[in-house]
Design a protein around this motif. Structure first.
Motif, PDB file in Angstrom:
ATOM      1  N   TYR A  15      -2.160   4.617  16.622  1.00 29.95           N
ATOM      2  CA  TYR A  15      -3.513   4.849  17.139  1.00 29.95           C
ATOM      3  C   TYR A  15      -4.451   5.041  15.956  1.00 29.95           C
ATOM      4  CZ  TYR A  15      -7.355   7.405  19.365  1.00 29.95           C
ATOM      5  OH  TYR A  15      -8.582   7.829  19.791  1.00 29.95           O
ATOM      6  N   TYR A  17      -8.004   5.751  14.001  1.00 35.98           N
ATOM      7  CA  TYR A  17      -9.221   6.567  14.106  1.00 35.98           C
ATOM      8  C   TYR A  17      -9.860   6.651  12.723  1.00 35.98           C
ATOM      9  CZ  TYR A  17      -6.175  10.259  12.286  1.00 35.98           C
ATOM     10  OH  TYR A  17      -5.311  10.984  11.513  1.00 35.98           O
ATOM     11  N   THR A 121     -16.221   7.343  21.298  1.00 34.57           N
ATOM     12  CA  THR A 121     -15.515   6.119  20.888  1.00 34.57           C
ATOM     13  C   THR A 121     -14.474   5.647  21.897  1.00 34.57           C
ATOM     14  OG1 THR A 121     -14.164   7.578  19.520  1.00 34.57           O
ATOM     15  CG2 THR A 121     -15.816   6.251  18.373  1.00 34.57           C
ATOM     16  N   ASN A 122     -14.012   6.545  22.766  1.00 31.11           N
ATOM     17  CA  ASN A 122     -13.037   6.165  23.796  1.00 31.11           C
ATOM     18  C   ASN A 122     -13.591   6.579  25.150  1.00 31.11           C
ATOM     19  OD1 ASN A 122     -10.878   5.287  22.146  1.00 31.11           O
ATOM     20  ND2 ASN A 122     -10.300   7.414  21.755  1.00 31.11           N
ATOM     21  N   ILE A 126      -6.658   9.214  26.670  1.00 30.90           N
ATOM     22  CA  ILE A 126      -5.401   8.557  26.318  1.00 30.90           C
ATOM     23  C   ILE A 126      -4.287   9.592  26.423  1.00 30.90           C
ATOM     24  CG2 ILE A 126      -4.102   7.595  24.363  1.00 30.90           C
ATOM     25  CD1 ILE A 126      -6.843   6.521  23.348  1.00 30.90           C
TER      26      ILE A 126
END
Ligand SMILES: [Fe+2]
Length: 249
Positions: A15, A17, A121-122, A126
């Motif tokens: 993931y 970032y 950003t998301n 998640i």
């Protein structure tokens, strides 16, 4: 999210970032992860481990040695190289959102899941579920009982509907085939199985998908109890029966 298949049905996740930083979830092996870090010019800062089983931890020591990343887990005794021991409700600073730890005993006594809430950003949260929640299924009760596992699953089920679910193994087809063996007339499951057979799309799922088609999350419903021929059973009894039938499916 970068998904790296390993050992046939394991799923390792990377993931990204902060531009070129990334974290890895359950790296059962090292080589394929290093290859992607190199190819995509990513810097591994952190490993999140959901539980101690070798197929989720086999690459941890070597990745830590090669990248200097920090290792996070819910068990210091059984996961080699853990730098930071976490427990339920802990938050880890990652990017602009942070990662929340959710303790989910059941598959093992020290299993945890990791949740990133929505952020600029998301748009969707998640969730990395290890061997606790699978698409259409749940992990075996190796160190827990039906009560601890169903409570853990209910914690996950209460996250927002659009949360993306990234699990530790892809047992999706088998799980939905099992569900249809219990409830042959469940149209939502049948439709989902057809969709997956056509598209091959299994992971990520969403919490909404799981709440509507995962029999282990629906064990407390009158429909599921009726299908198990246990209309009077407590929710946890129905869950235990379902898990037992899956073990021998
Ligand atoms: Fe496991």
């Amino acid at each position: 999210m970068i998904t790296i298949p390993a050992f046939g049905d394991n799923l390792i996740y990377l993931y990204r970032y902060n531009q070129s930083d990334c974290l890895a979830v359950d790296p059962g092996e090292c080589r394929s992860v290093l290859k992607i870090l190199r190819e995509q010019d990513l810097s591994l800062k952190m490993i999140l481990v959901t539980h101690h089983h070798w197929d989720h931890t086999g690459g941890v020591a070597e990745l830590k040695q090669k990248t200097g990343c920090k290792v996070i887990g819910g068990d210091k005794q059984r996961i080699r190289g853990v730098d930071q021991l976490v427990e339920d409700a802990d938050t880890l600073p990652v990017g602009d959102a942070g990662v929340h730890v959710i303790a989910t005993a059941g598959h093992t006594s020290t299993s945890v899941c990791y949740y990133v809430p929505p952020s600029p950003t998301n748009s969707s949260g998640i969730l990395w579920t290890g061997d606790t929640l699978f698409v259409g299924g749940c992990g075996r009760l190796l160190e827990g009982n039906a009560k601890s596992m169903s409570e853990s699953l209910q914690k996950l089920a209460s996250l927002p509907d659009d949360t993306l679910v990234y699990c530790g193994h892809d047992y999706t087809l088998e799980n939905y085939e099992f569900a249809l063996s219990i409830e042959p007339d469940n149209q939502a499951v049948r439709q989902r199985l057809n969709d997956i057979r056509q598209t091959g799309q299994t992971v990520p799922s969403t919490i909404l998908q799981e709440n509507t088609t995962n029999v282990f999350l629906l064990a407390g419903t009158p429909e599921l109890k009726a299908a198990l021929d246990m209309p009077q059973a407590k929710d946890v009894e129905a869950f235990a029966e379902l898990r037992q039938r899956k073990d021998s499916f």
